[in-house]
Design a protein around this motif. Structure first.
Motif, PDB file in Angstrom:
ATOM      1  N   TYR A 253      34.552  14.354 -30.382  1.00 22.93           N
ATOM      2  CA  TYR A 253      33.435  14.757 -29.527  1.00 22.93           C
ATOM      3  C   TYR A 253      32.237  15.090 -30.407  1.00 22.93           C
ATOM      4  CZ  TYR A 253      36.965  15.538 -25.903  1.00 22.93           C
ATOM      5  OH  TYR A 253      37.982  15.392 -24.998  1.00 22.93           O
ATOM      6  N   ARG A 254      31.079  14.971 -29.833  1.00 24.93           N
ATOM      7  CA  ARG A 254      29.845  15.438 -30.467  1.00 24.93           C
ATOM      8  C   ARG A 254      29.255  16.507 -29.570  1.00 24.93           C
ATOM      9  NH1 ARG A 254      27.146  12.370 -34.498  1.00 24.93           N
ATOM     10  NH2 ARG A 254      28.464  10.687 -35.201  1.00 24.93           N
ATOM     11  N   GLY A 255      28.545  17.411 -30.185  1.00 25.56           N
ATOM     12  CA  GLY A 255      27.912  18.467 -29.420  1.00 25.56           C
ATOM     13  C   GLY A 255      26.839  19.146 -30.231  1.00 25.56           C
ATOM     14  N   GLY A 256      26.261  20.175 -29.638  1.00 25.36           N
ATOM     15  CA  GLY A 256      25.232  20.914 -30.338  1.00 25.36           C
ATOM     16  C   GLY A 256      24.442  21.800 -29.399  1.00 25.36           C
ATOM     17  N   CYS A 257      23.414  22.349 -29.940  1.00 23.81           N
ATOM     18  CA  CYS A 257      22.591  23.304 -29.203  1.00 23.81           C
ATOM     19  C   CYS A 257      21.665  22.591 -28.215  1.00 23.81           C
ATOM     20  CB  CYS A 257      21.783  24.144 -30.183  1.00 23.81           C
ATOM     21  SG  CYS A 257      20.519  23.207 -31.078  1.00 23.81           S
ATOM     22  N   HIS A 258      20.875  23.364 -27.510  1.00 20.13           N
ATOM     23  CA  HIS A 258      19.976  22.836 -26.486  1.00 20.13           C
ATOM     24  C   HIS A 258      18.849  21.999 -27.075  1.00 20.13           C
ATOM     25  CE1 HIS A 258      16.774  23.124 -23.361  1.00 20.13           C
ATOM     26  NE2 HIS A 258      17.819  22.832 -22.594  1.00 20.13           N
ATOM     27  N   CYS A 259      18.240  22.458 -28.164  1.00 19.45           N
ATOM     28  CA  CYS A 259      17.084  21.751 -28.725  1.00 19.45           C
ATOM     29  C   CYS A 259      17.475  20.611 -29.672  1.00 19.45           C
ATOM     30  CB  CYS A 259      16.135  22.727 -29.421  1.00 19.45           C
ATOM     31  SG  CYS A 259      16.729  23.356 -31.009  1.00 19.45           S
ATOM     32  N   GLY A 260      18.730  20.557 -30.088  1.00 24.06           N
ATOM     33  CA  GLY A 260      19.195  19.471 -30.948  1.00 24.06           C
ATOM     34  C   GLY A 260      19.166  19.757 -32.431  1.00 24.06           C
ATOM     35  N   LYS A 261      18.712  20.935 -32.829  1.00 31.30           N
ATOM     36  CA  LYS A 261      18.649  21.244 -34.259  1.00 31.30           C
ATOM     37  C   LYS A 261      20.044  21.417 -34.866  1.00 31.30           C
ATOM     38  CE  LYS A 261      16.460  24.166 -37.639  1.00 31.30           C
ATOM     39  NZ  LYS A 261      15.242  24.851 -37.951  1.00 31.30           N
TER      40      LYS A 261
ATOM     41  N   ILE B   7      34.814  25.533 -31.055  1.00 28.19           N
ATOM     42  CA  ILE B   7      33.549  25.000 -30.566  1.00 28.19           C
ATOM     43  C   ILE B   7      33.325  25.538 -29.163  1.00 28.19           C
ATOM     44  CG2 ILE B   7      33.577  22.935 -32.007  1.00 28.19           C
ATOM     45  CD1 ILE B   7      34.235  22.491 -28.408  1.00 28.19           C
ATOM     46  N   ASN B   8      32.092  25.737 -28.818  1.00 35.48           N
ATOM     47  CA  ASN B   8      31.724  26.197 -27.480  1.00 35.48           C
ATOM     48  C   ASN B   8      31.753  24.978 -26.558  1.00 35.48           C
ATOM     49  OD1 ASN B   8      30.619  27.259 -25.186  1.00 35.48           O
ATOM     50  ND2 ASN B   8      28.851  28.174 -26.195  1.00 35.48           N
ATOM     51  N   VAL B   9      32.741  24.946 -25.674  1.00 38.80           N
ATOM     52  CA  VAL B   9      32.940  23.803 -24.780  1.00 38.80           C
ATOM     53  C   VAL B   9      31.662  23.451 -24.028  1.00 38.80           C
ATOM     54  CG1 VAL B   9      34.232  22.996 -22.760  1.00 38.80           C
ATOM     55  CG2 VAL B   9      35.404  24.244 -24.574  1.00 38.80           C
ATOM     56  N   ALA B  10      30.876  24.446 -23.702  1.00 40.22           N
ATOM     57  CA  ALA B  10      29.638  24.199 -22.961  1.00 40.22           C
ATOM     58  C   ALA B  10      28.616  23.408 -23.775  1.00 40.22           C
ATOM     59  CB  ALA B  10      29.026  25.525 -22.512  1.00 40.22           C
ATOM     60  N   THR B  11      28.828  23.284 -25.086  1.00 37.58           N
ATOM     61  CA  THR B  11      27.876  22.553 -25.927  1.00 37.58           C
ATOM     62  C   THR B  11      28.325  21.129 -26.231  1.00 37.58           C
ATOM     63  OG1 THR B  11      28.792  23.323 -28.043  1.00 37.58           O
ATOM     64  CG2 THR B  11      27.081  24.695 -26.999  1.00 37.58           C
ATOM     65  N   LEU B  12      29.429  20.686 -25.621  1.00 38.93           N
ATOM     66  CA  LEU B  12      29.870  19.300 -25.814  1.00 38.93           C
ATOM     67  C   LEU B  12      28.931  18.348 -25.081  1.00 38.93           C
ATOM     68  CD1 LEU B  12      33.722  19.666 -25.295  1.00 38.93           C
ATOM     69  CD2 LEU B  12      32.524  19.223 -27.449  1.00 38.93           C
ATOM     70  N   ASP B  13      28.675  17.203 -25.676  1.00 40.91           N
ATOM     71  CA  ASP B  13      27.869  16.160 -25.046  1.00 40.91           C
ATOM     72  C   ASP B  13      28.776  15.238 -24.247  1.00 40.91           C
ATOM     73  OD1 ASP B  13      25.662  17.133 -26.442  1.00 40.91           O
ATOM     74  OD2 ASP B  13      25.915  15.700 -28.082  1.00 40.91           O
ATOM     75  N   ASP B  14      28.270  14.690 -23.192  1.00 41.95           N
ATOM     76  CA  ASP B  14      28.917  13.605 -22.454  1.00 41.95           C
ATOM     77  C   ASP B  14      30.340  13.887 -21.992  1.00 41.95           C
ATOM     78  OD1 ASP B  14      26.576  12.150 -22.828  1.00 41.95           O
ATOM     79  OD2 ASP B  14      27.258  11.402 -24.764  1.00 41.95           O
ATOM     80  N   VAL B  15      30.603  15.096 -21.533  1.00 33.93           N
ATOM     81  CA  VAL B  15      31.882  15.404 -20.898  1.00 33.93           C
ATOM     82  C   VAL B  15      31.565  15.728 -19.441  1.00 33.93           C
ATOM     83  CG1 VAL B  15      33.905  16.908 -20.862  1.00 33.93           C
ATOM     84  CG2 VAL B  15      32.855  16.299 -23.044  1.00 33.93           C
ATOM     85  N   GLU B  16      32.171  14.991 -18.548  1.00 35.31           N
ATOM     86  CA  GLU B  16      31.902  15.151 -17.128  1.00 35.31           C
ATOM     87  C   GLU B  16      32.343  16.533 -16.632  1.00 35.31           C
ATOM     88  OE1 GLU B  16      30.331  13.078 -15.018  1.00 35.31           O
ATOM     89  OE2 GLU B  16      29.925  11.818 -16.763  1.00 35.31           O
ATOM     90  N   PRO B  17      31.550  17.158 -15.761  1.00 35.79           N
ATOM     91  CA  PRO B  17      31.936  18.447 -15.187  1.00 35.79           C
ATOM     92  C   PRO B  17      33.318  18.412 -14.529  1.00 35.79           C
ATOM     93  CG  PRO B  17      29.644  18.000 -14.690  1.00 35.79           C
ATOM     94  CD  PRO B  17      30.212  16.753 -15.327  1.00 35.79           C
ATOM     95  N   SER B  18      33.677  17.286 -13.930  1.00 32.67           N
ATOM     96  CA  SER B  18      34.994  17.183 -13.293  1.00 32.67           C
ATOM     97  C   SER B  18      36.116  17.284 -14.328  1.00 32.67           C
ATOM     98  CB  SER B  18      35.110  15.883 -12.500  1.00 32.67           C
ATOM     99  OG  SER B  18      34.937  14.759 -13.355  1.00 32.67           O
ATOM    100  N   VAL B  19      35.887  16.792 -15.529  1.00 33.68           N
ATOM    101  CA  VAL B  19      36.875  16.902 -16.606  1.00 33.68           C
ATOM    102  C   VAL B  19      36.975  18.360 -17.042  1.00 33.68           C
ATOM    103  CG1 VAL B  19      37.387  16.269 -19.001  1.00 33.68           C
ATOM    104  CG2 VAL B  19      36.569  14.530 -17.397  1.00 33.68           C
ATOM    105  N   LEU B  20      35.847  19.014 -17.238  1.00 31.76           N
ATOM    106  CA  LEU B  20      35.850  20.418 -17.658  1.00 31.76           C
ATOM    107  C   LEU B  20      36.494  21.315 -16.603  1.00 31.76           C
ATOM    108  CD1 LEU B  20      32.329  20.729 -19.303  1.00 31.76           C
ATOM    109  CD2 LEU B  20      34.543  20.416 -20.422  1.00 31.76           C
TER     110      LEU B  20
END
Length: 135
Positions: free
Chosen positions: A6-14, A97-110
């Motif tokens: 998985y890839r993830g990160g903060c809101h602004c992308g830094k 990792i903070n699950v809420a910061t994962l990219d491209d994971v559908e809410p239904s999966v979470l």
């Protein structure tokens, strides 16, 4: 689901990261003061399966109490993306990792991912807190 990268990160992308783990293995929510206030929703990742994609100096560090955990966040947007440290009851060295910061994971999966509640407030990592509805 099996192990996946998985890839993830903060809101602004830094702050950006990559982590390989099995989301179906479950997640955690902790009642310690930090996790409660930030609504941190963790997934344990083996330290060797986590890779910070941003420069280390682009990531803020916050520690408190016994300083067993290093909470990492973006100094620009403030989002806490991951943490790492050493807690014997969690198996020693860990990365979360903070699950809420994962990219491209559908809410239904979470919505289907299991959650284990941890009593970090009382340093009883192997026990479920009496109250978890607020977490």
């Amino acid at each position: 689901m099996a192990r996946r990268t998985y890839r993830g990160g903060c809101h602004c992308g830094k702050v950006r990261y990559q982590a390989t783990f099995d989301l179906d293995a479950g997640t955690t929510r902790c009642n310690c003061s930090f996790c409660t206030k930030t609504r941190y929703w963790g997934a344990q990742v083996q330290p060797e399966d986590f890779r910070l994609l941003s420069p280390e100096d682009a990531v803020g560090l916050y520690q408190f109490g016994a300083k067993v955990g290093s909470h990492r966040f973006c100094p620009v947007c403030g989002v806490a993306s991951y943490s790492h440290g050493y807690v014997e009851e969690l198996g020693g060295a860990y990365c979360s990792i903070n699950v809420a910061t994962l990219d491209d994971v559908e809410p239904s999966v979470l919505a289907e991912v299991s959650v284990q509640y941890l009593d970090g407030r009382n340093d009883r990592w192997d026990e479920t807190p009496a109250e978890v509805r607020h977490l």
